[in-house]
Motif scaffolding. Structure first.
Motif, short mmCIF file in Angstrom:
data_model
loop_
_atom_site.label_atom_id
_atom_site.label_comp_id
_atom_site.label_asym_id
_atom_site.label_seq_id
_atom_site.Cartn_x
_atom_site.Cartn_y
_atom_site.Cartn_z
N LEU A 143 0.85 -1.18 0.00
CA LEU A 143 0.00 0.00 0.00
C LEU A 143 0.88 1.23 0.00
CD1 LEU A 143 -2.79 1.47 0.37
CD2 LEU A 143 -2.32 1.36 2.83
N ALA A 144 0.66 2.11 -0.96
CA ALA A 144 1.30 3.43 -0.96
C ALA A 144 0.20 4.45 -0.67
CB ALA A 144 1.97 3.71 -2.29
N GLU A 145 0.39 5.23 0.38
CA GLU A 145 -0.68 6.12 0.84
C GLU A 145 -0.09 7.39 1.41
OE1 GLU A 145 -4.99 6.47 1.95
OE2 GLU A 145 -3.66 6.10 0.27
N GLY A 146 -0.83 8.48 1.27
CA GLY A 146 -0.39 9.75 1.79
C GLY A 146 -0.54 9.85 3.30
N PHE A 147 0.24 10.73 3.90
CA PHE A 147 0.12 11.07 5.32
C PHE A 147 0.71 12.46 5.51
CE2 PHE A 147 4.38 9.34 4.92
CZ PHE A 147 5.15 10.11 5.78
N TRP A 148 0.40 13.09 6.62
CA TRP A 148 0.99 14.39 6.95
C TRP A 148 2.24 14.19 7.79
CZ3 TRP A 148 -0.91 17.61 3.79
CH2 TRP A 148 -2.27 17.80 3.58
N HIS A 149 3.34 14.84 7.41
CA HIS A 149 4.52 14.87 8.27
C HIS A 149 4.20 15.63 9.56
CE1 HIS A 149 7.52 12.95 5.76
NE2 HIS A 149 7.10 13.64 4.72
N ALA A 167 -7.97 16.87 7.96
CA ALA A 167 -8.51 15.56 8.28
C ALA A 167 -8.38 14.56 7.13
CB ALA A 167 -9.98 15.69 8.67
N ASP A 168 -7.92 15.02 5.96
CA ASP A 168 -7.81 14.11 4.82
C ASP A 168 -6.81 12.98 5.08
OD1 ASP A 168 -9.62 15.63 3.47
OD2 ASP A 168 -8.15 16.62 2.16
N PHE A 169 -5.77 13.27 5.86
CA PHE A 169 -4.76 12.28 6.20
C PHE A 169 -4.44 12.37 7.68
CE2 PHE A 169 -3.81 13.69 1.83
CZ PHE A 169 -3.94 12.48 1.15
N GLY A 170 -3.91 11.27 8.22
CA GLY A 170 -3.34 11.29 9.55
C GLY A 170 -1.83 11.32 9.45
N ILE A 189 8.11 -0.61 6.65
CA ILE A 189 7.55 0.74 6.61
C ILE A 189 8.62 1.67 6.05
CG2 ILE A 189 6.63 2.65 7.99
CD1 ILE A 189 5.92 0.48 10.14
N GLU A 190 8.32 2.34 4.96
CA GLU A 190 9.27 3.28 4.37
C GLU A 190 8.49 4.44 3.75
OE1 GLU A 190 11.23 1.49 0.81
OE2 GLU A 190 9.92 -0.21 1.26
N THR A 191 9.17 5.56 3.57
CA THR A 191 8.50 6.75 3.06
C THR A 191 9.32 7.40 1.95
OG1 THR A 191 9.51 8.24 4.68
CG2 THR A 191 7.45 7.18 5.32
N ALA A 192 8.62 8.03 1.04
CA ALA A 192 9.27 8.72 -0.07
C ALA A 192 10.12 9.87 0.46
CB ALA A 192 8.23 9.26 -1.05
N THR A 193 11.27 10.05 -0.16
CA THR A 193 12.15 11.16 0.20
C THR A 193 11.69 12.44 -0.50
OG1 THR A 193 13.66 10.80 -1.65
CG2 THR A 193 14.08 9.56 0.39
N LEU A 194 12.21 13.56 -0.04
CA LEU A 194 11.91 14.83 -0.69
C LEU A 194 12.40 14.79 -2.15
CD1 LEU A 194 10.65 17.60 -0.21
CD2 LEU A 194 12.91 18.43 0.48
N GLY A 195 13.55 14.16 -2.39
CA GLY A 195 14.06 14.05 -3.75
C GLY A 195 13.14 13.25 -4.65
N GLU A 196 12.54 12.19 -4.13
CA GLU A 196 11.58 11.42 -4.93
C GLU A 196 10.36 12.26 -5.25
OE1 GLU A 196 11.94 6.74 -3.87
OE2 GLU A 196 11.60 8.06 -2.14
N ARG A 237 3.84 25.96 -2.79
CA ARG A 237 3.30 26.86 -1.76
C ARG A 237 2.34 26.14 -0.82
NH1 ARG A 237 3.70 30.38 -6.29
NH2 ARG A 237 5.01 32.19 -5.79
N GLY A 238 2.05 24.88 -1.12
CA GLY A 238 1.09 24.14 -0.31
C GLY A 238 1.68 22.94 0.39
N TYR A 239 1.73 21.80 -0.31
CA TYR A 239 2.07 20.55 0.37
C TYR A 239 3.54 20.18 0.34
CZ TYR A 239 1.33 18.66 -4.40
OH TYR A 239 1.36 18.42 -5.75
N TYR A 240 4.41 21.03 -0.22
CA TYR A 240 5.85 20.74 -0.25
C TYR A 240 6.38 20.55 1.17
CZ TYR A 240 10.82 21.22 -1.46
OH TYR A 240 12.17 20.99 -1.62
N GLY A 241 6.96 19.37 1.44
CA GLY A 241 7.52 19.09 2.75
C GLY A 241 6.50 18.72 3.81
N LEU A 242 5.22 18.84 3.48
CA LEU A 242 4.15 18.52 4.44
C LEU A 242 3.50 17.17 4.15
CD1 LEU A 242 2.30 21.94 4.84
CD2 LEU A 242 3.45 20.66 6.65
N LEU A 243 3.23 16.93 2.88
CA LEU A 243 2.56 15.70 2.49
C LEU A 243 3.60 14.60 2.31
CD1 LEU A 243 -0.01 14.21 1.69
CD2 LEU A 243 0.35 14.99 -0.67
N GLY A 244 3.45 13.55 3.07
CA GLY A 244 4.32 12.39 2.94
C GLY A 244 3.66 11.30 2.13
#
Length: 254
Positions: A143-149, A167-170, A189-196, A237-244
């Motif tokens: 499963l690949a899924e979004g989350f908030w950092h 509330a869209d993500f935990g 458990i692993e997460t995409a890097t900023l470079g990815e 201006r929005g989800y850069y660095g926030l959305l994992g």
């Protein structure tokens, strides 16, 4: 390209998500370790990771479900080019309530919405329940899924796509808890890097940006420019660095 043609789309992307070649190779090695015979890819797009898994697991067959015929056609073309067409089928079909499983390996990469009609924030838990139903005993789910950092502030949410809610993500821990609650053990458990993320977002719009540089006077240029400028603003201006983006390798618990 002539001036009457619109730009192509997504040709600079290998994967439809923030996934590097190195991570993809590790995922393929991990997911083929127990020799899956059947692979089901929900919301597959053009199914690049599934095709790589089939190439590494010569006894396996694959089935990809998606509703975008353009992506499915790209997947079929890629399968033929790699001589995998006899072992994979791409079907234009929703994953909601699908009877296509169970499979030894189920992929759901950024496509939890393809498994349920439940809206955020309940969609992830509902999708995980469906994934548990669709995997064979002893199988694997990726499963690949979004989350908030971290929880975004209101001003940050205002810079994202319209209607985005905190509330869209935990957070990542909450996402893993949902997987455990649905009957899985999180084997990896692993997460995409900023470079990815940067590679993905740049590749997502590269075709249009290059086209605009050469076709600024095209009748559709203003429309294309507004679209890509808007998306870039949502990102930077929005989800850069926030959305994992998490990649969870899940094992069904007995």
């Amino acid at each position: 390209m002539t001036d009457t043609e619109l730009p192509p789309s997504l040709t600079q992307l290998t994967f439809h998500g923030p996934l590097s070649e190195a991570r993809a190779a590790r995922l393929v090695a991990r997911l083929t370790r127990n020799n899956p015979r059947t692979v089901l890819d929900i919301g597959c797009g053009w199914g690049e990771l599934m095709l790589r898994i089939l190439a590494a697991a010569p006894d396996a067959t694959g089935l990809g479900l998606d509703t975008d015929e353009g992506d499915l056609a790209r997947g079929r073309d890629n399968a033929r080019a790699r001589r995998l067409e006899d072992r994979v089928t791409f079907v234009r079909e929703s994953g909601v309530g699908t009877t296509r499983g169970p499979a030894d390996l189920v992929l759901c990469l950024g496509a939890s919405h393809a498994l349920t009609e439940i809206q955020p924030p309940g969609h992830t838990a509902a999708a995980l329940r469906e994934l548990r139903r669709l995997v064979t005993p002893g199988g694997r789910v990726l499963l690949a899924e979004g989350f908030w950092h971290r929880t975004p502030a209101e001003a940050e949410l205002a810079g994202m796509w319209p209607g985005t809610s905190a509330a869209d993500f935990g957070d990542l821990a909450s996402l893993v808890d949902l997987a455990v609650g649905a009957g899985f053990r999180p084997a990896w458990i692993e997460t995409a890097t900023l470079g990815e993320w940067e590679d993905f977002e740049s590749g997502y719009q590269c075709d249009e940006e290059e086209w605009l540089a050469a076709h600024g006077d095209h009748p559709k240029a203003a429309e294309v420019r507004a679209q890509v400028d808007r998306h870039r603003s949502f990102w930077l201006r929005g989800y850069y660095g926030l959305l994992g983006y998490a990649y969870l390798t899940l094992v069904p618990a007995s």
